[in-house]
Design a protein around this motif. Sequence first.
Motif, PDB file in Angstrom:
ATOM      1  N   GLY A 206       0.671  -1.231   0.055  1.00  0.00           N
ATOM      2  CA  GLY A 206      -0.099   0.054  -0.025  1.00  0.00           C
ATOM      3  C   GLY A 206       0.767   1.255   0.055  1.00  0.00           C
ATOM      4  O   GLY A 206       0.272   2.181  -0.405  1.00  0.00           O
ATOM      5  N   LEU A 207       1.998   1.354   0.305  1.00  0.00           N
ATOM      6  CA  LEU A 207       3.060   2.197   0.261  1.00  0.00           C
ATOM      7  C   LEU A 207       3.724   2.676  -0.893  1.00  0.00           C
ATOM      8  O   LEU A 207       4.393   3.822  -1.011  1.00  0.00           O
ATOM      9  N   THR A 208       3.365   1.641  -1.900  1.00  0.00           N
ATOM     10  CA  THR A 208       4.344   1.777  -3.114  1.00  0.00           C
ATOM     11  C   THR A 208       3.221   2.267  -4.197  1.00  0.00           C
ATOM     12  O   THR A 208       2.064   1.943  -4.070  1.00  0.00           O
ATOM     13  N   ALA A 209       3.865   3.072  -5.117  1.00  0.00           N
ATOM     14  CA  ALA A 209       3.103   3.771  -6.435  1.00  0.00           C
ATOM     15  C   ALA A 209       2.574   2.577  -7.233  1.00  0.00           C
ATOM     16  O   ALA A 209       1.429   2.833  -7.610  1.00  0.00           O
ATOM     17  N   VAL A 210       3.205   1.476  -7.146  1.00  0.00           N
ATOM     18  CA  VAL A 210       2.413   0.343  -8.252  1.00  0.00           C
ATOM     19  C   VAL A 210       1.815  -0.524  -7.415  1.00  0.00           C
ATOM     20  O   VAL A 210       1.321  -1.512  -7.846  1.00  0.00           O
ATOM     21  N   GLY A 211       1.683  -0.456  -5.824  1.00  0.00           N
ATOM     22  CA  GLY A 211       0.679  -1.391  -5.271  1.00  0.00           C
ATOM     23  C   GLY A 211       1.212  -2.764  -5.152  1.00  0.00           C
ATOM     24  O   GLY A 211       0.185  -3.766  -4.738  1.00  0.00           O
ATOM     25  N   ARG A 212       2.380  -2.966  -5.120  1.00  0.00           N
ATOM     26  CA  ARG A 212       2.885  -4.336  -4.985  1.00  0.00           C
ATOM     27  C   ARG A 212       4.207  -4.381  -4.097  1.00  0.00           C
ATOM     28  O   ARG A 212       5.101  -3.400  -4.279  1.00  0.00           O
ATOM     29  N   LEU A 213       4.745  -5.387  -3.776  1.00  0.00           N
ATOM     30  CA  LEU A 213       6.148  -5.667  -3.480  1.00  0.00           C
ATOM     31  C   LEU A 213       6.944  -5.950  -4.839  1.00  0.00           C
ATOM     32  O   LEU A 213       6.239  -6.446  -5.691  1.00  0.00           O
ATOM     33  N   GLY A 214       8.252  -5.772  -4.633  1.00  0.00           N
ATOM     34  CA  GLY A 214       9.181  -6.127  -5.896  1.00  0.00           C
ATOM     35  C   GLY A 214       9.470  -7.553  -5.959  1.00  0.00           C
ATOM     36  O   GLY A 214       9.253  -8.412  -4.876  1.00  0.00           O
ATOM     37  N   ARG A 215      10.048  -7.841  -6.993  1.00  0.00           N
ATOM     38  CA  ARG A 215      10.368  -9.211  -7.392  1.00  0.00           C
ATOM     39  C   ARG A 215      11.872  -9.252  -7.220  1.00  0.00           C
ATOM     40  O   ARG A 215      12.817  -8.343  -7.766  1.00  0.00           O
ATOM     41  N   THR A 216      12.862 -10.457  -7.100  1.00  0.00           N
ATOM     42  CA  THR A 216      13.885 -10.515  -6.984  1.00  0.00           C
ATOM     43  C   THR A 216      14.757 -10.423  -8.253  1.00  0.00           C
ATOM     44  O   THR A 216      15.662  -9.681  -8.511  1.00  0.00           O
ATOM     45  N   GLU A 217      13.955 -10.708  -9.492  1.00  0.00           N
ATOM     46  CA  GLU A 217      14.587 -10.568 -10.765  1.00  0.00           C
ATOM     47  C   GLU A 217      14.268  -9.125 -11.167  1.00  0.00           C
ATOM     48  O   GLU A 217      15.308  -8.935 -11.946  1.00  0.00           O
ATOM     49  N   GLU A 218      13.589  -8.217 -10.695  1.00  0.00           N
ATOM     50  CA  GLU A 218      13.288  -6.961 -11.013  1.00  0.00           C
ATOM     51  C   GLU A 218      14.753  -6.134 -10.402  1.00  0.00           C
ATOM     52  O   GLU A 218      15.208  -5.085 -10.913  1.00  0.00           O
ATOM     53  N   ILE A 219      15.286  -6.328  -9.224  1.00  0.00           N
ATOM     54  CA  ILE A 219      16.733  -6.024  -8.820  1.00  0.00           C
ATOM     55  C   ILE A 219      17.723  -6.449  -9.727  1.00  0.00           C
ATOM     56  O   ILE A 219      18.585  -5.955 -10.148  1.00  0.00           O
ATOM     57  N   ALA A 220      17.523  -7.788 -10.247  1.00  0.00           N
ATOM     58  CA  ALA A 220      18.527  -8.363 -10.770  1.00  0.00           C
ATOM     59  C   ALA A 220      18.680  -7.862 -12.315  1.00  0.00           C
ATOM     60  O   ALA A 220      19.529  -7.530 -12.943  1.00  0.00           O
ATOM     61  N   HIS A 221      17.635  -7.309 -13.025  1.00  0.00           N
ATOM     62  CA  HIS A 221      17.439  -6.482 -14.169  1.00  0.00           C
ATOM     63  C   HIS A 221      17.924  -5.227 -13.980  1.00  0.00           C
ATOM     64  O   HIS A 221      18.653  -4.864 -15.058  1.00  0.00           O
ATOM     65  N   ALA A 222      17.990  -4.500 -12.867  1.00  0.00           N
ATOM     66  CA  ALA A 222      18.527  -3.355 -12.763  1.00  0.00           C
ATOM     67  C   ALA A 222      20.057  -3.347 -12.592  1.00  0.00           C
ATOM     68  O   ALA A 222      20.709  -2.792 -13.294  1.00  0.00           O
ATOM     69  N   ALA A 223      20.431  -4.466 -11.989  1.00  0.00           N
ATOM     70  CA  ALA A 223      22.037  -4.975 -12.048  1.00  0.00           C
ATOM     71  C   ALA A 223      22.578  -5.372 -13.248  1.00  0.00           C
ATOM     72  O   ALA A 223      23.701  -4.767 -13.688  1.00  0.00           O
ATOM     73  N   ALA A 224      21.789  -5.974 -13.955  1.00  0.00           N
ATOM     74  CA  ALA A 224      22.292  -6.514 -15.341  1.00  0.00           C
ATOM     75  C   ALA A 224      22.488  -5.189 -16.302  1.00  0.00           C
ATOM     76  O   ALA A 224      23.590  -5.105 -16.882  1.00  0.00           O
ATOM     77  N   PHE A 225      21.477  -4.156 -16.331  1.00  0.00           N
ATOM     78  CA  PHE A 225      21.921  -2.950 -17.088  1.00  0.00           C
ATOM     79  C   PHE A 225      23.148  -2.275 -16.701  1.00  0.00           C
ATOM     80  O   PHE A 225      23.763  -1.768 -17.375  1.00  0.00           O
TER      81      PHE A 225
END
Length: 245
Positions: A206-225
């Motif tokens: 409820g505190l996020t703009a997108v209304g959900r928790l993040g996923r581990t692969e979403e952190i990994a995609h940022a690192a990959a970039f």
Amino acid sequence: MTDLIPLGGKRVLVTGAGRGIGRGLALTLAASGAHVLACYRGGGEHIDSLAVRLKETPGDHHLIQADVTDAEDVQRLLEEARTRFGGLDGLVNNAGVISHIPFEELPYEEWSRVLDTNLGAVFRLTQQALPLFGERASVVNIGSRAATVGIPLRGHYTAAKAGLIGLTRSLAKELGGRGVRVNVVAPGVIATEAELPQAVVDKYSGLTAVGRLGRTEEIAHAAAFLLSDLSSYITGETLHVDGGI
């Protein structure tokens, strides 16, 4: 499946790869075409299953047990990178610990443990990895959104992650001339294999703009970039991956 950022055979060391974000990092980077040396501290079924997943993924991948707070283990880990890969194109400093203790009750020993794992190990690994880096190397430090907002009961953890931002900015300026880029990925609240109480999930979703928790692969995609050549003009930055919390 989400399109992956191609890493074209880059040789990458990932610390703290046994669980959570680190596991997601190791698997996603390997699937993106990197050769991954994944470091973990404690064994178990989760390591056995990670080994199977990496073996099934094309590339030259290895799992190494090491404690990043131990100087001899760090030397052994980097020697593995040298002998197996001949060098490194990327280092992802992910290993970390956290505890929840009121500041007035926080023992200095616990302060030191958290600071040494979350910040001291980054110093050791990055400094000793410098001779292994190629001409265009990238260091990605996994920080935390907590570094810029502060969280009660986690003053030691927040201090370590805030220190990581300062270290990153300094190293970016000092090492840029030799082709080494250094950045931070700062996750928000991420769902991992460790189940969270539904009340916690609902609160932070409820505190996020997108209304959900993040996923581990979403952190990994940022690192990959940040490991990829697509980010060749980015250094000294902190990328918040927090769903707009």
